[in-house]
Design a protein around this motif. Structure first.
Motif, PDB file in Angstrom:
ATOM      1  N   ARG A 121      32.357  36.197  39.460  1.00 22.80           N
ATOM      2  CA  ARG A 121      32.277  36.147  37.996  1.00 22.80           C
ATOM      3  C   ARG A 121      33.660  36.376  37.384  1.00 22.80           C
ATOM      4  O   ARG A 121      34.075  35.662  36.477  1.00 22.80           O
ATOM      5  CB  ARG A 121      31.288  37.193  37.481  1.00 22.80           C
ATOM      6  N   TRP A 122      34.382  37.382  37.881  1.00 24.54           N
ATOM      7  CA  TRP A 122      35.712  37.676  37.341  1.00 24.54           C
ATOM      8  C   TRP A 122      36.697  36.550  37.640  1.00 24.54           C
ATOM      9  O   TRP A 122      37.500  36.174  36.783  1.00 24.54           O
ATOM     10  CB  TRP A 122      36.217  38.998  37.890  1.00 24.54           C
ATOM     11  N   ASP A 132      38.668  29.861  34.058  1.00 25.97           N
ATOM     12  CA  ASP A 132      38.375  29.223  32.775  1.00 25.97           C
ATOM     13  C   ASP A 132      39.431  29.563  31.727  1.00 25.97           C
ATOM     14  O   ASP A 132      39.835  28.706  30.935  1.00 25.97           O
ATOM     15  CB  ASP A 132      36.992  29.627  32.276  1.00 25.97           C
ATOM     16  N   ILE A 164      40.957  37.317  28.323  1.00 24.51           N
ATOM     17  CA  ILE A 164      39.894  37.130  29.317  1.00 24.51           C
ATOM     18  C   ILE A 164      39.072  38.413  29.438  1.00 24.51           C
ATOM     19  O   ILE A 164      37.839  38.379  29.434  1.00 24.51           O
ATOM     20  CB  ILE A 164      40.492  36.727  30.684  1.00 24.51           C
ATOM     21  N   MET A 166      34.921  39.962  28.316  1.00 23.41           N
ATOM     22  CA  MET A 166      33.999  40.726  29.160  1.00 23.41           C
ATOM     23  C   MET A 166      33.777  42.133  28.599  1.00 23.41           C
ATOM     24  O   MET A 166      33.260  42.999  29.286  1.00 23.41           O
ATOM     25  CB  MET A 166      34.546  40.807  30.595  1.00 23.41           C
ATOM     26  N   ARG A 219      35.952  33.422  38.090  1.00 25.06           N
ATOM     27  CA  ARG A 219      35.539  32.297  37.241  1.00 25.06           C
ATOM     28  C   ARG A 219      36.096  32.457  35.828  1.00 25.06           C
ATOM     29  O   ARG A 219      36.595  31.513  35.239  1.00 25.06           O
ATOM     30  CB  ARG A 219      34.007  32.238  37.221  1.00 25.06           C
ATOM     31  N   ARG A 220      36.034  33.667  35.297  1.00 26.91           N
ATOM     32  CA  ARG A 220      36.564  33.932  33.955  1.00 26.91           C
ATOM     33  C   ARG A 220      38.065  33.675  33.914  1.00 26.91           C
ATOM     34  O   ARG A 220      38.581  33.101  32.955  1.00 26.91           O
ATOM     35  CB  ARG A 220      36.276  35.368  33.528  1.00 26.91           C
TER      36      ARG A 220
END
Length: 155
Positions: free
Chosen positions: A25-26, A32, A144, A148, A28-29
């Motif tokens: 998840r991290w 992106d 980023i 989150m 991917r962030r």
């Protein structure tokens, strides 16, 4: 369109608070965020994240940077090939991560997210050697992490 991510997670040390899904998840962030930034030019990323202990972290830092201590994160950037695939390895030393989180009064997962994002951005070609590049990288990291709900690590 979001770049494709191929991520390998390796555990040289057991850390149940950092499962594969969380590291993915991290990463991917970060991917992106970099794709939206416009500096990095890639369509796909093939990355590995390896969690290590103090001894392995120290050995790697000595072998590749000539520094005889374990550091929080090491990144090996291999560049982007002509087909647009960026490749890199990120090594996070869990004991250093945990110590820094305690010393800085941060939740361990927040600091782990920051180091993961930081390492992935390095793997995608970002650096902080020049002041201008450091500002750009830190601004992107902060954005980023804010997405989150993690506080600015540089504040």
């Amino acid at each position: 369109m979001s770049p494709e991510l191929s991520l390998s997670v390796q555990y040289g040390i057991n850390e149940p608070r950092l499962p594969r899904w969380r590291l993915r998840r991290w990463a991917r962030r970060a991917l992106d965020g970099a794709a939206g930034d416009g500096l990095a030019c890639f369509e796909r990323a093939e990355l590995s994240v390896r969690l290590v202990g103090q001894a392995e972290g120290r050995r790697l830092n000595l072998a590749y940077r000539g520094r005889d201590y374990a550091t929080n994160v090491l990144t090996f950037e291999y560049g982007t090939d002509p087909a647009g695939t960026a490749r890199g390895d990120v090594v996070i030393c869990v004991p250093v991560l945990a110590r820094e989180a305690r010393e800085q009064g941060k939740p361990l997962l927040h600091h782990a997210a920051h180091l993961t994002v930081h390492g992935v951005l390095h793997a995608l070609g970002y650096d902080h050697i020049k002041a201008r590049d450091a500002r750009r990288m830190e601004t992107l990291e902060t954005a980023i992490l804010a997405g989150m709900r993690i506080a600015d690590p540089y504040a």
